[in-house]
Scaffold this motif. Structure first.
Motif, short mmCIF file in Angstrom:
data_model
loop_
_atom_site.label_atom_id
_atom_site.label_comp_id
_atom_site.label_asym_id
_atom_site.label_seq_id
_atom_site.Cartn_x
_atom_site.Cartn_y
_atom_site.Cartn_z
N LEU A 277 17.17 24.38 9.23
CA LEU A 277 15.79 24.76 9.50
C LEU A 277 14.85 24.38 8.35
O LEU A 277 13.73 23.92 8.57
N LEU A 278 15.31 24.59 7.12
CA LEU A 278 14.43 24.39 5.98
C LEU A 278 14.20 22.92 5.64
O LEU A 278 13.11 22.55 5.17
N ILE A 279 15.19 22.08 5.85
CA ILE A 279 15.01 20.66 5.51
C ILE A 279 13.88 20.04 6.33
O ILE A 279 12.95 19.45 5.77
N PRO A 280 13.90 20.14 7.67
CA PRO A 280 12.77 19.58 8.44
C PRO A 280 11.47 20.33 8.18
O PRO A 280 10.39 19.73 8.23
N ALA A 281 11.55 21.64 7.90
CA ALA A 281 10.33 22.40 7.62
C ALA A 281 9.68 21.90 6.33
O ALA A 281 8.45 21.76 6.25
N ALA A 282 10.49 21.63 5.32
CA ALA A 282 9.97 21.12 4.05
C ALA A 282 9.36 19.73 4.22
O ALA A 282 8.29 19.43 3.68
N ILE A 283 10.04 18.89 4.99
CA ILE A 283 9.51 17.55 5.25
C ILE A 283 8.19 17.67 6.02
O ILE A 283 7.21 16.97 5.73
N GLY A 284 8.16 18.59 6.99
CA GLY A 284 6.93 18.80 7.74
C GLY A 284 5.81 19.31 6.85
O GLY A 284 4.65 18.90 7.00
N GLY A 285 6.15 20.19 5.89
CA GLY A 285 5.13 20.68 4.96
C GLY A 285 4.53 19.56 4.13
O GLY A 285 3.31 19.54 3.88
N LEU A 286 5.37 18.63 3.72
CA LEU A 286 4.88 17.49 2.95
C LEU A 286 3.96 16.60 3.77
O LEU A 286 2.97 16.05 3.27
N LEU A 287 4.27 16.46 5.06
CA LEU A 287 3.49 15.56 5.91
C LEU A 287 2.23 16.21 6.45
O LEU A 287 1.21 15.54 6.64
N VAL A 288 2.27 17.52 6.69
CA VAL A 288 1.17 18.20 7.36
C VAL A 288 0.10 18.67 6.38
O VAL A 288 -1.09 18.46 6.61
N PHE A 289 0.53 19.30 5.28
CA PHE A 289 -0.45 19.88 4.36
C PHE A 289 -0.88 18.89 3.29
O PHE A 289 -0.16 17.94 2.97
N ARG A 290 -2.04 19.15 2.75
CA ARG A 290 -2.59 18.30 1.69
C ARG A 290 -1.62 18.25 0.51
O ARG A 290 -1.15 19.27 0.03
N GLU B 75 -2.73 29.68 5.91
CA GLU B 75 -3.35 28.46 5.36
C GLU B 75 -3.77 27.53 6.47
O GLU B 75 -4.85 26.95 6.45
N ALA B 76 -2.91 27.39 7.49
CA ALA B 76 -3.24 26.51 8.60
C ALA B 76 -4.44 27.05 9.37
O ALA B 76 -5.31 26.29 9.80
N ARG B 77 -4.51 28.38 9.53
CA ARG B 77 -5.63 28.97 10.26
C ARG B 77 -6.94 28.73 9.52
O ARG B 77 -7.97 28.44 10.10
N GLU B 78 -6.89 28.84 8.17
CA GLU B 78 -8.10 28.63 7.38
C GLU B 78 -8.55 27.17 7.46
O GLU B 78 -9.73 26.87 7.52
N TRP B 79 -7.58 26.24 7.44
CA TRP B 79 -7.93 24.83 7.40
C TRP B 79 -8.31 24.27 8.76
O TRP B 79 -8.89 23.20 8.85
N THR B 80 -7.92 24.98 9.83
CA THR B 80 -8.22 24.46 11.16
C THR B 80 -9.32 25.24 11.87
O THR B 80 -9.66 24.96 13.00
N SER B 81 -9.85 26.28 11.18
CA SER B 81 -10.92 27.08 11.79
C SER B 81 -12.25 26.33 11.72
O SER B 81 -12.44 25.48 10.85
#
Length: 227
Positions: free
Chosen positions: A73-86, A221-227
């Motif tokens: 679970l954490l490996i794809p989550a970490a990769i996703g964090g790198l790709l999704v967040f600034r 963080e996602a809610r703040e950045w997408t609001s």
């Protein structure tokens, strides 16, 4: 170049998936609490959690499967964090360390603690017991990786003035986990019994709580950045 607003860079569904994966991983990493439910003869005060999924233990597959799920679970989550967040230096270190933690937990499950006679020199001891017990090495890598991730995200929370959950609740959990780690490091080098099992359970429990705090921070963080 025009800076594209964060609201257009972060699809709303991705942070939710990342947060859920991290939260479920945090719950799976607390599977050791099952020792109080399953018919397992353990001494929580003096036994280490690695003994729960050691070779030959009756419920090894339960705890080993939970550890593998943490990594998966954490490996794809970490990769996703790198790709999704600034991407910023400290958060990048945090995501990479989180992926390393996931990989280490998988290795932890695949290289269980072996029954070993402490009187035999080849079983461990000396300066580098990790060379004799691969499980000790993978466990060390796991603890080090999540410590790096926690410190990196905490520093990022203060420096970048974001991830406020990690600035408040996350730091408290980090301090508790660090205190338990110091307890273990000091007591392990002293003669006598110093409830090392309790110290490790506090340490691992704080890791699970920190992962839940990170999952909540991702959602906020996602809610703040997408609001």
């Amino acid at each position: 170049m025009v800076d594209v607003p964060a609201s257009t860079r972060i699809p709303r569904g991705y942070p939710l998936l990342i947060a859920v994966a991290i939260a479920v991983a945090g719950l799976c990493y607390s599977s050791w609490v099952l020792e109080f439910v399953l018919p397992i003869d353990t001494d929580p005060v003096n036994s280490f959690l690695s003994e729960l999924d050691a070779e030959g233990k009756p419920y090894r597959e339960v705890f080993a499967t939970a550890d593998k799920l943490v990594g998966l679970l954490l490996i794809p989550a970490a990769i996703g964090g790198l790709l999704v967040f600034r991407r910023r230096r400290l958060t990048t270190v945090g995501w990479v360390a989180l992926a390393c933690f996931g990989a280490s937990t998988i290795a932890d499950a695949m290289l269980p603690l072996r029954d070993c006679d402490p009187a035999v020199s080849a079983c461990g001891g000396g300066l580098f017991p990790q060379l004799h017990q691969p499980h000790a090495l993978t466990s060390t890598l796991a603890v080090t990786s999540i410590a790096v991730a926690a410190f990196a995200f905490s520093a990022a929370a203060y420096r970048y003035h974001r991830w406020w959950i990690l600035r408040e609740f996350g730091v408290v959990v980090l301090v508790v986990g660090s205190a338990a780690t110091i307890w273990m490091l000091v007591a392990d080098n002293l003669s006598g019994s110093y409830a090392l099992g309790i110290a490790q359970r506090i340490q691992v429990g704080s890791m699970s709580l920190w992962l839940l705090a990170l999952a909540a921070a991702v959602l906020v963080e996602a809610r703040e950045w997408t609001s």
